[in-house]
Write a protein that holds these residues in place. Sequence first.
Motif, PDB file in Angstrom:
ATOM      1  N   LEU A 243       0.862  -1.189   0.000  1.00 39.65           N
ATOM      2  CA  LEU A 243       0.000   0.000   0.000  1.00 39.65           C
ATOM      3  C   LEU A 243       0.895   1.235   0.000  1.00 39.65           C
ATOM      4  O   LEU A 243       1.838   1.322   0.805  1.00 39.65           O
ATOM      5  CB  LEU A 243      -0.883   0.007   1.249  1.00 39.65           C
ATOM      6  CG  LEU A 243      -1.969  -1.070   1.271  1.00 39.65           C
ATOM      7  CD1 LEU A 243      -2.487  -1.265   2.686  1.00 39.65           C
ATOM      8  CD2 LEU A 243      -3.108  -0.704   0.334  1.00 39.65           C
ATOM      9  N   ALA A 244       0.597   2.166  -0.857  1.00 39.50           N
ATOM     10  CA  ALA A 244       1.459   3.351  -0.981  1.00 39.50           C
ATOM     11  C   ALA A 244       1.578   4.089   0.347  1.00 39.50           C
ATOM     12  O   ALA A 244       2.647   4.568   0.717  1.00 39.50           O
ATOM     13  CB  ALA A 244       0.890   4.275  -2.057  1.00 39.50           C
ATOM     14  N   SER A 245       0.473   4.139   1.088  1.00 42.85           N
ATOM     15  CA  SER A 245       0.489   4.895   2.348  1.00 42.85           C
ATOM     16  C   SER A 245       1.359   4.230   3.404  1.00 42.85           C
ATOM     17  O   SER A 245       1.769   4.861   4.372  1.00 42.85           O
ATOM     18  CB  SER A 245      -0.942   5.047   2.865  1.00 42.85           C
ATOM     19  OG  SER A 245      -1.564   3.780   2.920  1.00 42.85           O
ATOM     20  N   GLU A 246       1.640   2.940   3.235  1.00 43.07           N
ATOM     21  CA  GLU A 246       2.490   2.223   4.178  1.00 43.07           C
ATOM     22  C   GLU A 246       3.943   2.224   3.708  1.00 43.07           C
ATOM     23  O   GLU A 246       4.867   2.292   4.511  1.00 43.07           O
ATOM     24  CB  GLU A 246       2.007   0.768   4.318  1.00 43.07           C
ATOM     25  CG  GLU A 246       0.699   0.633   5.050  1.00 43.07           C
ATOM     26  CD  GLU A 246       0.819   1.094   6.492  1.00 43.07           C
ATOM     27  OE1 GLU A 246       1.767   0.717   7.177  1.00 43.07           O
ATOM     28  OE2 GLU A 246      -0.045   1.889   6.930  1.00 43.07           O
ATOM     29  N   PHE A 247       4.125   2.142   2.423  1.00 42.05           N
ATOM     30  CA  PHE A 247       5.465   1.968   1.850  1.00 42.05           C
ATOM     31  C   PHE A 247       6.439   3.022   2.360  1.00 42.05           C
ATOM     32  O   PHE A 247       7.514   2.717   2.843  1.00 42.05           O
ATOM     33  CB  PHE A 247       5.343   2.036   0.324  1.00 42.05           C
ATOM     34  CG  PHE A 247       6.662   1.932  -0.399  1.00 42.05           C
ATOM     35  CD1 PHE A 247       7.236   0.692  -0.649  1.00 42.05           C
ATOM     36  CD2 PHE A 247       7.325   3.070  -0.835  1.00 42.05           C
ATOM     37  CE1 PHE A 247       8.443   0.597  -1.316  1.00 42.05           C
ATOM     38  CE2 PHE A 247       8.531   2.988  -1.496  1.00 42.05           C
ATOM     39  CZ  PHE A 247       9.092   1.743  -1.737  1.00 42.05           C
ATOM     40  N   ARG A 248       6.020   4.268   2.271  1.00 41.30           N
ATOM     41  CA  ARG A 248       6.988   5.337   2.541  1.00 41.30           C
ATOM     42  C   ARG A 248       7.412   5.394   4.005  1.00 41.30           C
ATOM     43  O   ARG A 248       8.455   5.942   4.320  1.00 41.30           O
ATOM     44  CB  ARG A 248       6.447   6.681   2.080  1.00 41.30           C
ATOM     45  CG  ARG A 248       5.248   7.152   2.850  1.00 41.30           C
ATOM     46  CD  ARG A 248       4.598   8.349   2.214  1.00 41.30           C
ATOM     47  NE  ARG A 248       5.357   9.563   2.366  1.00 41.30           N
ATOM     48  CZ  ARG A 248       4.822  10.775   2.413  1.00 41.30           C
ATOM     49  NH1 ARG A 248       3.504  10.911   2.295  1.00 41.30           N
ATOM     50  NH2 ARG A 248       5.544  11.841   2.552  1.00 41.30           N
ATOM     51  N   TYR A 249       6.599   4.858   4.895  1.00 38.58           N
ATOM     52  CA  TYR A 249       6.942   4.917   6.323  1.00 38.58           C
ATOM     53  C   TYR A 249       7.470   3.579   6.857  1.00 38.58           C
ATOM     54  O   TYR A 249       7.614   3.403   8.055  1.00 38.58           O
ATOM     55  CB  TYR A 249       5.720   5.352   7.140  1.00 38.58           C
ATOM     56  CG  TYR A 249       5.208   6.718   6.730  1.00 38.58           C
ATOM     57  CD1 TYR A 249       5.992   7.858   6.899  1.00 38.58           C
ATOM     58  CD2 TYR A 249       3.960   6.871   6.147  1.00 38.58           C
ATOM     59  CE1 TYR A 249       5.546   9.113   6.502  1.00 38.58           C
ATOM     60  CE2 TYR A 249       3.497   8.132   5.751  1.00 38.58           C
ATOM     61  CZ  TYR A 249       4.297   9.234   5.926  1.00 38.58           C
ATOM     62  OH  TYR A 249       3.851  10.465   5.534  1.00 38.58           O
ATOM     63  N   SER A 250       7.704   2.620   5.958  1.00 41.42           N
ATOM     64  CA  SER A 250       8.052   1.281   6.453  1.00 41.42           C
ATOM     65  C   SER A 250       9.530   0.957   6.284  1.00 41.42           C
ATOM     66  O   SER A 250       9.926  -0.178   6.478  1.00 41.42           O
ATOM     67  CB  SER A 250       7.197   0.231   5.744  1.00 41.42           C
ATOM     68  OG  SER A 250       7.491   0.273   4.360  1.00 41.42           O
ATOM     69  N   ASP A 251      10.320   1.931   5.908  1.00 40.64           N
ATOM     70  CA  ASP A 251      11.753   1.723   5.707  1.00 40.64           C
ATOM     71  C   ASP A 251      11.991   0.495   4.819  1.00 40.64           C
ATOM     72  O   ASP A 251      12.672  -0.461   5.209  1.00 40.64           O
ATOM     73  CB  ASP A 251      12.443   1.553   7.077  1.00 40.64           C
ATOM     74  CG  ASP A 251      13.947   1.716   6.948  1.00 40.64           C
ATOM     75  OD1 ASP A 251      14.420   2.111   5.861  1.00 40.64           O
ATOM     76  OD2 ASP A 251      14.652   1.427   7.935  1.00 40.64           O
ATOM     77  N   PRO A 252      11.422   0.477   3.617  1.00 40.09           N
ATOM     78  CA  PRO A 252      11.480  -0.715   2.777  1.00 40.09           C
ATOM     79  C   PRO A 252      12.904  -1.006   2.284  1.00 40.09           C
ATOM     80  O   PRO A 252      13.721  -0.091   2.168  1.00 40.09           O
ATOM     81  CB  PRO A 252      10.567  -0.361   1.600  1.00 40.09           C
ATOM     82  CG  PRO A 252      10.584   1.123   1.534  1.00 40.09           C
ATOM     83  CD  PRO A 252      10.742   1.602   2.948  1.00 40.09           C
ATOM     84  N   ILE A 253      13.153  -2.273   1.997  1.00 40.75           N
ATOM     85  CA  ILE A 253      14.478  -2.649   1.477  1.00 40.75           C
ATOM     86  C   ILE A 253      14.451  -2.385  -0.034  1.00 40.75           C
ATOM     87  O   ILE A 253      14.006  -3.214  -0.821  1.00 40.75           O
ATOM     88  CB  ILE A 253      14.794  -4.121   1.795  1.00 40.75           C
ATOM     89  CG1 ILE A 253      14.672  -4.333   3.297  1.00 40.75           C
ATOM     90  CG2 ILE A 253      16.177  -4.506   1.287  1.00 40.75           C
ATOM     91  CD1 ILE A 253      14.748  -5.766   3.733  1.00 40.75           C
ATOM     92  N   VAL A 254      14.891  -1.219  -0.398  1.00 37.36           N
ATOM     93  CA  VAL A 254      14.808  -0.772  -1.786  1.00 37.36           C
ATOM     94  C   VAL A 254      16.133  -0.135  -2.166  1.00 37.36           C
ATOM     95  O   VAL A 254      16.662   0.684  -1.421  1.00 37.36           O
ATOM     96  CB  VAL A 254      13.673   0.275  -1.939  1.00 37.36           C
ATOM     97  CG1 VAL A 254      13.720   0.953  -3.299  1.00 37.36           C
ATOM     98  CG2 VAL A 254      12.312  -0.373  -1.743  1.00 37.36           C
ATOM     99  N   GLY A 255      16.657  -0.534  -3.301  1.00 36.40           N
ATOM    100  CA  GLY A 255      17.919   0.053  -3.771  1.00 36.40           C
ATOM    101  C   GLY A 255      17.980   0.014  -5.281  1.00 36.40           C
ATOM    102  O   GLY A 255      16.961  -0.248  -5.935  1.00 36.40           O
ATOM    103  N   PRO A 256      19.155   0.224  -5.852  1.00 40.24           N
ATOM    104  CA  PRO A 256      19.269   0.311  -7.308  1.00 40.24           C
ATOM    105  C   PRO A 256      18.846  -0.963  -8.044  1.00 40.24           C
ATOM    106  O   PRO A 256      18.493  -0.899  -9.217  1.00 40.24           O
ATOM    107  CB  PRO A 256      20.761   0.583  -7.537  1.00 40.24           C
ATOM    108  CG  PRO A 256      21.255   1.124  -6.244  1.00 40.24           C
ATOM    109  CD  PRO A 256      20.412   0.531  -5.164  1.00 40.24           C
ATOM    110  N   ASP A 257      18.890  -2.114  -7.362  1.00 41.50           N
ATOM    111  CA  ASP A 257      18.460  -3.326  -8.073  1.00 41.50           C
ATOM    112  C   ASP A 257      17.002  -3.684  -7.775  1.00 41.50           C
ATOM    113  O   ASP A 257      16.545  -4.795  -8.001  1.00 41.50           O
ATOM    114  CB  ASP A 257      19.392  -4.502  -7.732  1.00 41.50           C
ATOM    115  CG  ASP A 257      19.492  -4.724  -6.230  1.00 41.50           C
ATOM    116  OD1 ASP A 257      18.908  -3.921  -5.481  1.00 41.50           O
ATOM    117  OD2 ASP A 257      20.132  -5.708  -5.813  1.00 41.50           O
TER     118      ASP A 257
END
Length: 612
Positions: A329-343
């Motif tokens: 959910l977009a509203s959760e993603f930004r506050y959930s410290d997701p494991i996201v990087g260049p790959d």
Amino acid sequence: MCGIIGFCGEEEAVPVLLEGLEKLEYRGYDSAGVAVISGDGVIRIRKRKGRIASLREKIEAEEPLPGTVGIGHTRWATHGEPNDVNAHPQAGMSGRIVVVHNGIIENYREIRQFLERRGYKFLSETDTEVVAQLMEYYYLGKGDLMDAVYSMLDRIKGSYALGILCSDYPGQLIAARKDAPLLIGYGEDGNYIASDVTALLSHTRTVSYLEDEEVAVITKDQVTVYDAGRLVVDKELHTVEWDVSAAEKGGYSHFMIKEIMEQPEAVRKTLSPRLRDGRIFFEELGEDPAFIRNCSSIYIIGCGSAYHVGVVGKYMLEKHLRIPAEACLASEFRYSDPIVGPDTLVIVISQSGETLDSMAALREAKRRGARTLAIVNVIGSSIAREADYVIYTWAGPEIAVATTKAYSTQLLLISMLTVYFKDQLGKITPEEYDEYVDELLALPDKLDQVLARVGNIQKTASKYFNLDSMFFIGRNLDYALGLEGSLKLKEISYIHSESYAAGELKHGTISLMEPGVLVVAIATCESVLDKTFSNMVEATSRGADAVVLTTEEHAGNFEKTVKAVLSVPSTHDLLQANLNIVPLQLFAYYVALNRGCDIDKPRNLAKSVTVE
Ligand code: F6R
């Protein structure tokens, strides 16, 4: 959500503004208003709680609003209840500055106190009145309109699309935006501003999109746009392909049913430009195989129905690409410290391309270095412009608040992307590929076949429309689809409805199964069909009624056990959801129709949600 229209031209502004507001009605609102400035610099405002029709009555009943320059607004209340006083336009204390505003001014309390200490009196509870008063404060102090605009914009924090009139400049209107959509329309009879292109279609198809922190000064024959540093910007003009009739009901009683019926065409338009000689092309991605080969995880982000497409996408992409995929959910993603990087590949799905949560998630993903791909319906929208890559759904304007054809085209693109990426990873055989493409080509006709069964769905809806509670169950892709079936039903019929992974029912929710409850079992995924069947029987054994949605070949088996079966043709696994969703949309529509609901404009809802 809130809508803005503004006009500066040759003809009287009121009819143009009211027509524009009517075109914006679908976005959802609870009050509306207009302000018109006459040649001698008097700004007259009319506003009213409720529908545009009642604003129109008020305008007709009261003293006329002469003038060829004006602004109008539909308000969806955020700060302050929906009433006449809180409706926009809002004026500064002396009436010199009048403003309409979409978005939220986060520091409005602090500014209000600042102004109150200086003797300013406020009439409304809105953050917008603060904008009008603050600008007036700067204007009276500095004596220069553009200085006042920039000082006000410097001071406010939050999101805004603004239309501004000043009584000392009767021939112009000013527009500004940050994190809320606003476009300029260039017409033969004058120039326009609008928060949504549908408000302009009957006047012009030539538009430019204001970027964040740009300010436009608009007169009847000139538009000048400035950037944050007050330098003139050379705006690119775009031609909008959507035509007026696409945004009209065309003989249907609601936009929603029209848009449901348009799905074969929307699907055809979305798939045909990407299919040539039996091959799928996504030129939008630059035909770069490294795009997916270097990817170690995928996030699919959206809100509401767009998120539900994400859940479908999670099942499809993970299974076929063997890359971990997560719907978020977009509203959760930004506050959930997701494991996201260049790959990481982050796919953001949005019909409007303006949903604030989705936009914020996109920015967060970019900030963390991910590759971002947007699937968007509205051309030139903010999400489309900010993502690294954009793939458009060609669903055309979607007016009903409850999404149908945009959802279907999003589903289709997720499915096509799955096959496209699978091919790039060398994981699909030529036979599998051809089998998929054959079914892809057959999809619009199969959708027509499903739509032709509307009578059976109507009958089922009229049997169950009086219930208070419904549950949608299914497994795997059928579960993902149940999420959307349930949302469609509850948002337009106001029946309490929930969606469960069928196997989860007995871990608590089964206690709610009793006579008077309806379970809609979606059973089309071959591998889990029998298991869903058993879960449905567990519910009916406790007194619940069941309706089953299944494929034609299994319909006979279910008919023996349940009172109503909605059947659809079979297709490729990756396309089955596109057929399955149609009976669920129709079911929700006819249930709501039987209940006498305001189907195109459900209570409390807005088409494009531009607040957090
Ligand atoms: C439900 C519905 C909403 C939207 C959601 C996201 O029928 O329309 O749940 O799907 O508000 O909107 P977009 O797709 O514009 O980002």
